[in-house]
Structure formats: structure tokens, C-alpha cells
Enzyme design. Sequence first.
Site, PDB file in Angstrom:
ATOM      1  N   GLY A 216       0.812  -1.216   0.000  1.00 14.80           N
ATOM      2  CA  GLY A 216       0.000   0.000   0.000  1.00 14.80           C
ATOM      3  C   GLY A 216       0.847   1.269   0.000  1.00 14.80           C
ATOM      4  O   GLY A 216       2.078   1.237   0.091  1.00 14.80           O
ATOM      5  N   HIS A 217       0.152   2.398  -0.058  1.00 15.44           N
ATOM      6  CA  HIS A 217       0.801   3.713  -0.133  1.00 15.44           C
ATOM      7  C   HIS A 217       1.670   3.998   1.092  1.00 15.44           C
ATOM      8  O   HIS A 217       1.307   3.651   2.214  1.00 15.44           O
ATOM      9  CB  HIS A 217      -0.265   4.793  -0.243  1.00 15.44           C
ATOM     10  CG  HIS A 217      -1.104   4.957   0.985  1.00 15.44           C
ATOM     11  ND1 HIS A 217      -0.742   5.803   1.999  1.00 15.44           N
ATOM     12  CD2 HIS A 217      -2.261   4.382   1.372  1.00 15.44           C
ATOM     13  CE1 HIS A 217      -1.657   5.749   2.951  1.00 15.44           C
ATOM     14  NE2 HIS A 217      -2.588   4.897   2.595  1.00 15.44           N
ATOM     15  N   ASP A 218       2.793   4.591   0.855  1.00 14.48           N
ATOM     16  CA  ASP A 218       3.678   5.101   1.917  1.00 14.48           C
ATOM     17  C   ASP A 218       4.309   4.011   2.778  1.00 14.48           C
ATOM     18  O   ASP A 218       4.882   4.320   3.828  1.00 14.48           O
ATOM     19  CB  ASP A 218       2.928   6.094   2.823  1.00 14.48           C
ATOM     20  CG  ASP A 218       2.574   7.373   2.077  1.00 14.48           C
ATOM     21  OD1 ASP A 218       3.502   8.133   1.780  1.00 14.48           O
ATOM     22  OD2 ASP A 218       1.398   7.580   1.754  1.00 14.48           O
ATOM     23  N   ALA A 236       1.071   2.868   4.797  1.00  9.06           N
ATOM     24  CA  ALA A 236       1.828   3.545   5.853  1.00  9.06           C
ATOM     25  C   ALA A 236       2.466   2.612   6.877  1.00  9.06           C
ATOM     26  O   ALA A 236       2.807   3.048   7.977  1.00  9.06           O
ATOM     27  CB  ALA A 236       0.965   4.597   6.538  1.00  9.06           C
TER      28      ALA A 236
END
Lengths: 308, 308, 308
Positions: A216-218, A236
Site C-alpha cells: 500500500g501507499h507510503d 503507511a
Amino acid sequence: MQITPTSLQHIAALIDAPFIGNANHIITGFNEIHRVSLGDVVFVDHPKYYDKALQSAATTIIINKEVECPSGKALIIHPEPFTAFNTLTRHFSPRQYSSQAISNTAKIGKNTIIMPGCFIGNEVTIGDNCVLHPNVVVYDHCQIGNNVTIHANTSIGSDAFYFKKRASSFEPLYTCGNVVIHDDVVIGSNCSIDKGVSSQTSIGKWSILDNHVHVGHDVEIGERCLFAAQVGIAGACKIGNNVTIWGQVGISSGITIEDNATLLAQSGLGENVKNGQTYFGSPAGPAKEKMRELFAAKQLPDLIKKLY
Amino acid sequence: MQITPTSLQHIAALIDAPFIGNANHIITGFNEIHRVSLGDVVFVDHPKYYDKALQSAATTIIINKEVECPSGKALIIHPEPFTAFNTLTRHFSPRQYSSQAISNTAKIGKNTIIMPGCFIGNEVTIGDNCVLHPNVVVYDHCQIGNNVTIHANTSIGSDAFYFKKRASSFEPLYTCGNVVIHDDVVIGSNCSIDKGVSSQTSIGKWSILDNHVHVGHDVEIGERCLFAAQVGIAGACKIGNNVTIWGQVGISSGITIEDNATLLAQSGLGENVKNGQTYFGSPAGPAKEKMRELFAAKQLPDLIKKLY
Amino acid sequence: MQITPTSLQHIAALIDAPFIGNANHIITGFNEIHRVSLGDVVFVDHPKYYDKALQSAATTIIINKEVECPSGKALIIHPEPFTAFNTLTRHFSPRQYSSQAISNTAKIGKNTIIMPGCFIGNEVTIGDNCVLHPNVVVYDHCQIGNNVTIHANTSIGSDAFYFKKRASSFEPLYTCGNVVIHDDVVIGSNCSIDKGVSSQTSIGKWSILDNHVHVGHDVEIGERCLFAAQVGIAGACKIGNNVTIWGQVGISSGITIEDNATLLAQSGLGENVKNGQTYFGSPAGPAKEKMRELFAAKQLPDLIKKLY
């Protein structure tokens, strides 16, 4: 996301919002709260998080209430900070849809092989001696180091799954970050690595991902990690070095896994894991405890028979 | 699947089968039992389901035994109704394999961006202001609304996983339905959405799917649903509005999930879920009960130690 | 991997290593220990496995210690047998990266449809009457029988997830095997089937795989198997005929599943399964036992309440 330094006055005007602070206060970028540094704009729209945002490294805060401005910082007052932030990041990093399979602005290193059917977006950089197998997609702005192998049909840089619930719909947080893949990484086929929303999703040197892995993102992944097939890591998460994650493990958003940890197959992780620990189960706990519970569960039917 | 209206006599002749009913009885389409309406042909090959088929909205029934024909309906007698149905649907909707990346018969709306490497099949319609990221595949006859975003390497419209066991092999139910994606939907990268076998698989307005989501044939997904990564939904499920499904959840075929329900991560759902309920576990149950069981399971090893 | 027969002397010289045995001892191929046959070179680097390697069908053993050579066999002494083996397999089967979407050396049968965006590697063979839907990738040397259907964005032949931990990195075992898909197989969209490391990954006649299925290196799947979506099978598993595996099941490496077995949805299998058995759970056990445990677990909270 970094920008050419600009002024508070200019930024506030772009969203037609009043500001508190020096009109010439300098802004050098945009970031969400977990990734901010000096010069960044951050947004906050819930009193619960006001303090965190105001006291973060960010020096400009878009906020939905007039509060006391921390010394040396600036506030922009807007009824919808989330939307205002999106307007600004879209302004400074508008979507550009390359109509070329390999963008003119992509930089590709020596001895790197881009096989047929790949898409390489705008301003992508790829190092030397890489192999991108057929039909790999690398979205705009992503960075790939040297000696990286990416297998077929993998997607690097899709948008963050980060949405704010509105009355009748979802508003996405505009994705303007990227993915950074360090040297010597191997990624299997049919994987998906999302961009950071305004910062980076990163995979450290010598880490290996099997097929169908979702990142996922980050998410920040350290060095020499080994992730088996169909692992899913929500946004994250922070994963240290030498972390081993077996097949079909799922990890909730924002989890920290320290160095040398191991997650056994099919675990569902919702808590942080310390250095060197082994976790198992769904929800996951320390593997020894879980094994003890599993052993006990096997005895339970006979126990109940005996007791009743 | 709808067809130009034709007669019972014509249809029966195509499969060389006797019929009961008016030779000019009108047939306007083909559908499997869960989706039939007036004018449709349905098939049934097991006495257990005879009544259901005969009393369904379908007005023509292919059946493997001569039974009493309901008033105003027609029967076609065939020793292998499944195969006969396949023969007919193949006849009226034969596979056409476009050799063009974007078929001449596809209709693509204004300001819609189809990025490199996409495949858009025959008679596909895509609305305005959509973005199909690189290497997205949209099979023949699928329909995509306005403002839809589909990320890289996603497959829209693959065949149903619907097979009949034969003596030495499997016979597929021929897929002749489609996928309908309504306005404002977002679909992540590397997802698969199968066609309905003879009807639609549909995704409602403003629903959001993360990466690696699998949606089986004939699934109906409502509006404003949010599905996290690696969710798998088996065929013919019916999912209401505002349903939230967290990562790696699996749902068995034919399940109904009502509005506002939530399935927690890694749940394996094998029963229907009522409005607003939260489920967890594998097999999944109401989350409160499951949490109580998990809490008890943690105490079990000590309990057993104490008792023995 | 088979090679044109060559001599022990030649092979040893390629890795600059001393040998024990007849200089003209014949070598006809390379294989890892689970797949060796007469004429093969195998490697072994841990005393625990010396006997297994020396007594296997392999007739040449690369080993990191001078031991007694079995009669009629040969030894090559090398401090790093894993690396030496890699050097040799790379030498005899170097990577060739086709720059054509369909390699000149691929052989494609009659009435086979290769849709737009597919990649067909060097020396691939595909039989008659197959359909490869858009953006399917078939790596070099893979073999596909007749009447095979492969859905969009599926990857056939990515590298094995097989790495040796080194001081600061991972060394891959060089993948030089292939994938063999027998007649009448159906594979869903967005699947990944890895090559055997030096032998074959195989899928038997009439087996059906749904979407997002991962099949690891050297897995052998029998005939008429049915695997639902998002199943993951780790390397070197052996799966019999008529095996049914429901959605999201994960299987550890090296497991044997006999004919007619069934694995229920979301099971995590870490032990062998006998003919006709049904397994469930994570970790999986015989379904009846697991159901009994689940039933007992439901009673546990009340039991604890009563006891304390």
C-alpha cells in the site's frame, strides 16, 4: 512532494483562503502528517489531530478553525482542508497521461532491458542492469535503482487507497508521491506497489517479493526482506530490515515491524512487532502463545465432553 | 443475454430437440435461474430444481424429462440441458476475438484516456472522463460509466468460473454475460472482474476497489462500497450499498450482504449478513461473538492446566 | 534441464574446480535434488544432505567437501556448490530477452488465437485451438498443449522464489526450468505460474484455475483439479488428480496432496493430505476435527464464565 519554493500568499490565493502568518513565509512542499518536514504544508480537519499537525515539522498548516499559530509557522484557514490540500497538490503536480509506451522523459540506465508491452511513465528513472519483464507498468515519477528485476504484469505506482467519506461518495486524497525501489530488489509477477500519497513508498536494497504481493501507499520496507506470495501490506506500514513474511499474510495500516521479525503464513497483523519476534494467527500474536492456544483448542472438544 | 425475438420452433430445431408448447411461442433471451425474466430460456437438469425452474419467470425451460408444462410456457426436452443451453448461447453470442487493441466497435466517451497497452473489446462502451491506466483489459460487451478509473493490469470481463463435472472432464457454462461498471467507480491494479454467465456482474456508483480484488461472475455490488486489497468474492453474491470489506476477506458463492455491513480483515464469509452488522473470523460470525471467543481462547491454555 | 551430452572434465573446467571420477564421465543435464535422474548434475552444500545427494539418481554431485565417490558416479569439489551450479546452468541456458512480442522461435498451433498485448517468449510451444486472452505473458521455453484457455494479464513462467541467504543479500537459484500446461486446461485472469528451477512446473489435463492463483516453482498438479480464486501454492508441491481447492487456500512448500482430496476455503495447509480427505483451517487439519474444534470454541466463553 517537493515544489519550487513559493510564498504563503501565493498558496493561499490558489485556494482563495485567508491565512495567518507572514505573506512571504516560504513553502517548499506538501506532505501528509506522517511524513512532513520543514517547509511542508500539511492539512488537518479534526480537532483531535490539531495539536499533532500544529506541532509537527510542517511549517504551514491548512486547518478548518482559526487557532493560535505556532511561532515561525503559518496557518491557512479553509472549511475543507482535505479538499484544499487536494486542490494544491493537483495544481503543482497535475496528472499527465503519457501516450507513449516509454515516455520521452523517462531515464533508463545502461544494460537495462525493458521487455515488450511495458509502460514506463513520465520522469521515471531506472538504473543500470535491470530487467523489466513483459507488461510491467511503471507509473510517472517512480524511481528504480540498479540490478532490479520486476516480473511480468506487475504494477508499480498505482494510486493510494486513501479516501475520505463524504455525504454521498468518497473523496480520494490525490496521489502525488511515488515509489522508490532500491538496488538489487526482485519483485515477482502480478504485484502491485502503490505510490505514497505525497511521499514515497520504498523498498530497500536486496529485498525480494514473490508474486501477487500488494504494497500500500507510503509503506517503507527495509533491506533484505523476504515476502512470499500474496502478502498484502496496507498503507503507511514501516517494515525494518531482514523481515520475513510468509504467504498470504495481511498487515493493517500504520503497523511497525522491527528488524529480523518473522510473520508466519496467513497471519493477520494488527499490532506492532518488536525486533526478532515471530508472530502467527489471525489476529496475530507472538507465535509461541498462538501455538499454545492452538494446542489447547485441540483438547477443548474432549474437555467439554468431560465437563458436561 | 437478450436476443432478437425468435420462436420456440426455431430454438428447438437448433438443438434438434422436441418441444412442448406453441411453435410460435416467443423467446427473447437466455439466462440462468437466478436472473431469469419473461421471455427467457432457462435450463434445469436435476429433479431437485425442476419446480424452481418451471415456476421461475423464465417462459421456456430446457429440461431432461417430460413434465407437465406450466400454462403459457414451453418446454424443450433434451437429455443434456446444460450442454443444450451452451449450444444455444454460443450460437447467439459466438466468441469474436478482436485482433485490434481497441476494437472498431468499441464506443469511448469524451475526455476518456485509454493509456498504452490497454485492450478494449468488441462493443464495449466506456463513458466520459474515464482513465484506463496501462495494460487494462476490457473484454467484449462490457459497459463502463462516466468518471471511472481503472488501474494498471486489471482484467474486466474474464469468463465465469462455472463448470459442470463430467465423467472425465469439466464442461464450462458458456459465458455470454458482461460486466457493468457504474459512474465514479475506482478499481485498483491487478484486479479481476468476471462477466456474468448470461447476465451482468455489476459494480455500483462510487464504489471503490483496492488492488488484487477478485469479483466472480454475476456478483452485484451496490453503491459506495469500499473493498480493501486482495478481497475475493465468489460468484452470484449480492452486496448492498455502503458495505465495507477489509483486506483479504473471502466470500462464498451466493451470499447476500445487506447495506452498511462491515467484514473485518481476513474473514471468510459463508452466511448472509444483515443490515449494519459487522462480521469477523474464518468461518465468519458476528464480530462481537467472535471477539468473545478469541478472548476465551487466550484463557484456554491456563484453564486446561488448572483442570488437569 | 537437459543439455547436449558433455564430459565431467568440461563441466569441472567451466567452474575451475577439481573433480573425482572419470574425465569422460557423461553429463546430460542439471537438476535440483527432488527431480534428478541418470546423467544429471546435482549440488549439495550441507552435510545433512550429503547422503541424499550422493545416493540420488544424479550421477554427478557438486559438493563442498571431498567425500567418498559412489561407484560409477563423479564428484566436483567446489567451496560454493550453489553458486557453482548457478554458473553452470547460466552457461548452458543463458537468459535471452526477446525484443519481439511473439518470438520468431515460438511455435504456435492451428486455430490458436493469441490476442493483442500477449508476449510469447523464445522456443515456447503452444498447441492447437488455444485462446490466450489479451496481455498474457508466456516466458521462454514454456509448453502449452491443445485447447488451453488463458485469461487476461496472466503470467506463465516467472522465476522461482528460491533464494539462499548470504551475509548481506540473497542469491537466487538460477531458474532454467519451464512450465508445462497440458491439454484442455483453463487458467483465469491475473494468475502467476512460476517455472521449475531446473525442471518443470506442470498442470495436468482438464485442470481449471480461477483468477489470481499463484503456483510456485516445480509444483506438479494432476488432472481434473479445480482451484478457486486467490489460491497460493508454494514451491515443489505435488498435487494429485481430482483435487478441489477452494478460495484463498495457501499451501506450504513441498506438500503432497493425494487424489480426490478437498481443501476448504482459506485453509492454510502445512501437512500432507491423503486420498479423498477433506481439510480445513489455518493451520489445516481433517475437516471433521476442525469443525468439532470450532463448535467447541463457540461454547468456550460460557464454559469459562461457569467455571470462574
